[in-house]
Motif scaffolding. Structure first.
Motif, PDB file in Angstrom:
ATOM      1  N   MET A 134       8.134  19.925 -11.146  1.00 40.62           N
ATOM      2  CA  MET A 134       7.532  19.723  -9.817  1.00 40.62           C
ATOM      3  C   MET A 134       8.481  18.932  -8.922  1.00 40.62           C
ATOM      4  O   MET A 134       9.114  17.981  -9.370  1.00 40.62           O
ATOM      5  CB  MET A 134       6.204  18.976  -9.974  1.00 40.62           C
ATOM      6  N   GLY A 135       8.571  19.326  -7.662  1.00 38.33           N
ATOM      7  CA  GLY A 135       9.429  18.610  -6.741  1.00 38.33           C
ATOM      8  C   GLY A 135       8.882  17.242  -6.401  1.00 38.33           C
ATOM      9  O   GLY A 135       7.712  16.952  -6.632  1.00 38.33           O
ATOM     10  N   LYS A 136       9.743  16.406  -5.870  1.00 35.89           N
ATOM     11  CA  LYS A 136       9.349  15.043  -5.493  1.00 35.89           C
ATOM     12  C   LYS A 136       9.473  14.864  -3.980  1.00 35.89           C
ATOM     13  O   LYS A 136      10.290  15.533  -3.332  1.00 35.89           O
ATOM     14  CB  LYS A 136      10.225  14.014  -6.208  1.00 35.89           C
ATOM     15  N   ILE A 137       8.687  13.946  -3.463  1.00 32.16           N
ATOM     16  CA  ILE A 137       8.756  13.604  -2.037  1.00 32.16           C
ATOM     17  C   ILE A 137       8.863  12.084  -1.926  1.00 32.16           C
ATOM     18  O   ILE A 137       8.208  11.358  -2.666  1.00 32.16           O
ATOM     19  CB  ILE A 137       7.514  14.128  -1.266  1.00 32.16           C
ATOM     20  N   ARG A 138       9.732  11.631  -1.017  1.00 31.35           N
ATOM     21  CA  ARG A 138       9.905  10.185  -0.798  1.00 31.35           C
ATOM     22  C   ARG A 138       9.141   9.800   0.473  1.00 31.35           C
ATOM     23  O   ARG A 138       9.347  10.385   1.533  1.00 31.35           O
ATOM     24  CB  ARG A 138      11.392   9.854  -0.640  1.00 31.35           C
ATOM     25  N   VAL A 139       8.246   8.831   0.323  1.00 31.91           N
ATOM     26  CA  VAL A 139       7.424   8.390   1.459  1.00 31.91           C
ATOM     27  C   VAL A 139       7.550   6.880   1.636  1.00 31.91           C
ATOM     28  O   VAL A 139       7.840   6.147   0.686  1.00 31.91           O
ATOM     29  CB  VAL A 139       5.938   8.770   1.271  1.00 31.91           C
ATOM     30  N   LEU A 140       7.312   6.440   2.863  1.00 34.66           N
ATOM     31  CA  LEU A 140       7.464   5.025   3.215  1.00 34.66           C
ATOM     32  C   LEU A 140       6.120   4.314   3.181  1.00 34.66           C
ATOM     33  O   LEU A 140       5.088   4.877   3.559  1.00 34.66           O
ATOM     34  CB  LEU A 140       8.072   4.892   4.611  1.00 34.66           C
ATOM     35  N   SER A 141       6.150   3.083   2.769  1.00 39.34           N
ATOM     36  CA  SER A 141       4.917   2.277   2.734  1.00 39.34           C
ATOM     37  C   SER A 141       4.478   1.927   4.151  1.00 39.34           C
ATOM     38  O   SER A 141       5.280   1.450   4.959  1.00 39.34           O
ATOM     39  CB  SER A 141       5.158   0.986   1.950  1.00 39.34           C
ATOM     40  N   PRO A 142       3.178   2.103   4.443  1.00 48.43           N
ATOM     41  CA  PRO A 142       2.670   1.728   5.774  1.00 48.43           C
ATOM     42  C   PRO A 142       2.270   0.262   5.890  1.00 48.43           C
ATOM     43  O   PRO A 142       1.853  -0.176   6.953  1.00 48.43           O
ATOM     44  CB  PRO A 142       1.419   2.609   5.893  1.00 48.43           C
ATOM     45  N   VAL A 143       2.389  -0.484   4.813  1.00 52.31           N
ATOM     46  CA  VAL A 143       1.865  -1.857   4.787  1.00 52.31           C
ATOM     47  C   VAL A 143       2.820  -2.811   5.496  1.00 52.31           C
ATOM     48  O   VAL A 143       4.033  -2.791   5.248  1.00 52.31           O
ATOM     49  CB  VAL A 143       1.625  -2.318   3.333  1.00 52.31           C
ATOM     50  N   GLY A 144       2.264  -3.654   6.347  1.00 53.65           N
ATOM     51  CA  GLY A 144       3.076  -4.607   7.082  1.00 53.65           C
ATOM     52  C   GLY A 144       3.606  -5.721   6.202  1.00 53.65           C
ATOM     53  O   GLY A 144       3.115  -5.958   5.092  1.00 53.65           O
ATOM     54  N   VAL A 145       4.606  -6.388   6.731  1.00 46.49           N
ATOM     55  CA  VAL A 145       5.224  -7.505   6.015  1.00 46.49           C
ATOM     56  C   VAL A 145       4.870  -8.780   6.762  1.00 46.49           C
ATOM     57  O   VAL A 145       4.863  -8.804   8.003  1.00 46.49           O
ATOM     58  CB  VAL A 145       6.761  -7.319   5.965  1.00 46.49           C
ATOM     59  N   ALA A 146       4.557  -9.833   6.014  1.00 44.30           N
ATOM     60  CA  ALA A 146       4.151 -11.098   6.631  1.00 44.30           C
ATOM     61  C   ALA A 146       5.175 -11.525   7.677  1.00 44.30           C
ATOM     62  O   ALA A 146       6.385 -11.494   7.438  1.00 44.30           O
ATOM     63  CB  ALA A 146       3.987 -12.179   5.576  1.00 44.30           C
ATOM     64  N   ALA A 147       4.656 -11.941   8.840  1.00 43.07           N
ATOM     65  CA  ALA A 147       5.540 -12.214   9.972  1.00 43.07           C
ATOM     66  C   ALA A 147       6.201 -13.578   9.892  1.00 43.07           C
ATOM     67  O   ALA A 147       7.210 -13.818  10.517  1.00 43.07           O
ATOM     68  CB  ALA A 147       4.744 -12.087  11.262  1.00 43.07           C
ATOM     69  N   SER A 166     -17.316 -16.775  17.180  1.00 41.58           N
ATOM     70  CA  SER A 166     -16.275 -15.756  17.082  1.00 41.58           C
ATOM     71  C   SER A 166     -14.990 -16.071  17.822  1.00 41.58           C
ATOM     72  O   SER A 166     -14.083 -15.241  17.840  1.00 41.58           O
ATOM     73  CB  SER A 166     -16.828 -14.421  17.583  1.00 41.58           C
TER      74      SER A 166
END
Lengths: 95, 338
Positions: A1-14, A71
């Motif tokens: 099966m072929g592979k796909i490379r995807v990027l994480s959508p999670v932010g990094v602490a600022a 609030s």
């Protein structure tokens, strides 16, 4: 099966995270603050907690302050006042 | 450095992995490959941050916004609108921390004005709040994925909404400027974000006057269970008139300012009734309002007529809607820059 490379959508602490200081091991003589978020029963809960802290743990003084509403953040002046007056401040939510 | 995952190249495998990692809203996503993200960025510096996004205060970099926009199914042409909406949400006046973390079902409504939005298919006509329009659906969905993945607002963990809302999947419309009898809500290519509840319908099939229609609008705008009026200083209302209602109202000689004034003056409840409301006792009113004692007095629910936003959207039919805000956030607008 072929592979796909995807990027994480999670932010990094600022920025650097804050570390909450440890609670005191001994409460005698301290001033304890409660920052009321205005929701129902917070005042009753903390009135009882304050009594317990005074009568059973030797707390010298309880400071109770109230935000404008639940609030929005506490006003900077209110935070500064409590930081100056109290050894420990509890900020909580009640519903 | 953004984490890169190598997954089996099937839609099922990618979807399953993103669900397992709590990286999506429960609907299938477009895999955010480097090529797709690069196309979305369209030359923008990937590491540039628009600011720290609450509740976890993570950097809203162009790259992270683009990754989530790809996942949402957005076309690169939508990205300038997504960027402008994020810029607006990060304005302190919007109080995104409160909007993200509250138990209230608030979601940021994205309203698009101007020719650019129209040129890429942001829809303000028939059924604009509903399904069928890729730009609306994917811009709104991109905003939600950004709020979840960049801000860190996962239901029950950061996003504490008691019941949530369908508007939290996607909430984006254009104003129907062509069928509005008034000037646009904002001039030029502009995005407005508004921390609102889902639309509350106003059905009026019989009124033939401005006062008749706006009486129904005003009644829909206030209720005992609403936040609006309780946290007074930040209370706002958005009135979205369907084109037919707008034509009737304008045909009676009402300007937008007249509509704002009418709703401000009439969207009220008597003090005696307000004391039964679900926020009574924890309300935050100015001193002059707290001094009112007459149970029949009808204090205002928003601070001024300017806190009643009036726009036109939708198509044929005798329906409009009112969108109460969460009352701890104020609407913010930003220009769309390309």
């Amino acid at each position: 099966m072929g592979k796909i490379r995807v990027l994480s959508p999670v932010g990094v602490a600022a920025g650097e995270s804050l570390t909450v200081p440890a609670l005191p091991r001994q409460w005698r003589g301290l001033t304890i603050g409660f920052l009321d978020n205005t929701k129902a029963n917070f005042d009753r809960l903390t009135a009882e907690m304050g009594d317990l802290l005074r009568t059973q743990h030797g707390v010298a003084k309880i400071v109770h302050r109230r935000k404008a509403n639940a609030s929005t953040p506490a006003a900077p002046g209110l935070i500064a006042e409590m930081a100056k007056e109290c050894d420990v401040v509890f900020a909580g939510s009640a519903d | 450095m953004t984490e890169v995952l190598e997954l089996d190249d099937t839609p099922e495998a990618v979807f399953a992995e993103f669900c397992a990692r709590e990286w999506c809203d429960g609907l299938p996503i477009v895999p955010p490959t480097e090529d797709r993200v690069r196309a979305m960025l369209d030359g923008r510096p990937p590491g540039h941050s628009l600011g720290a996004m609450p509740p976890l205060w993570r950097a809203a970099t162009f790259e992270k916004l683009a990754i989530n926009a790809v996942m949402a199914g957005s076309e690169p042409a939508c990205f300038p609108i997504i960027v402008a909406a994020v810029e607006a949400m990060l304005d302190p006046a919007f109080n995104l921390y409160g909007v993200q973390a509250t138990t209230h079902p608030v979601a940021p409504l994205v309203v698009v004005n101007g020719p650019y939005g129209a040129s890429i298919g942001v829809h303000g006509g028939q059924g604009c709040f509903g399904p069928g329009f890729r730009a609306n659906a994917t811009i709104g969905r991109a905003i939600r994925l950004i709020l979840m993945n960049v801000g860190g607002a996962w239901p029950g963990r950061g996003d504490m909404a008691t019941q949530g809302s369908p508007a939290k999947f996607s909430y984006c419309i254009a104003e129907n400027e062509e069928q509005s009898p008034w000037a646009p809500l904002t001039e030029g290519d502009v995005v407005t974000v508004y921390g609102g509840e889902p639309p509350h319908n106003v059905n009026d099939h019989v009124s033939t006057t401005a006062a008749g229609i706006l009486a129904n609008v005003a009644d829909t705008a206030v209720s005992l269970g609403s936040n609006v009026g309780a946290y007074f200083s930040q209370a706002q209302l958005m009135v979205v008139l369907g084109p037919e209602h707008a034509a009737t109202v304008a045909g009676d000689g009402f300007s937008r300012a007249d509509v704002q004034r009418y709703v401000y003056e009439n969207a009220r409840l008597p003090l005696g009734l307000l004391k039964l409301s679900g926020m009574w006792g924890m309300h935050d009113w100015p001193g002059w309002m707290n001094a009112i004692t007459d149970p029949d007095a009808r204090p205002p629910r928003v601070p001024s007529p300017d806190d009643v936003f009036v726009l036109v959207a939708g198509g044929s039919g005798k329906h409009s809607c009112v969108i109460p805000n969460c009352t701890f956030s104020r609407a913010v607008s930003r220009p769309i820059t390309r």
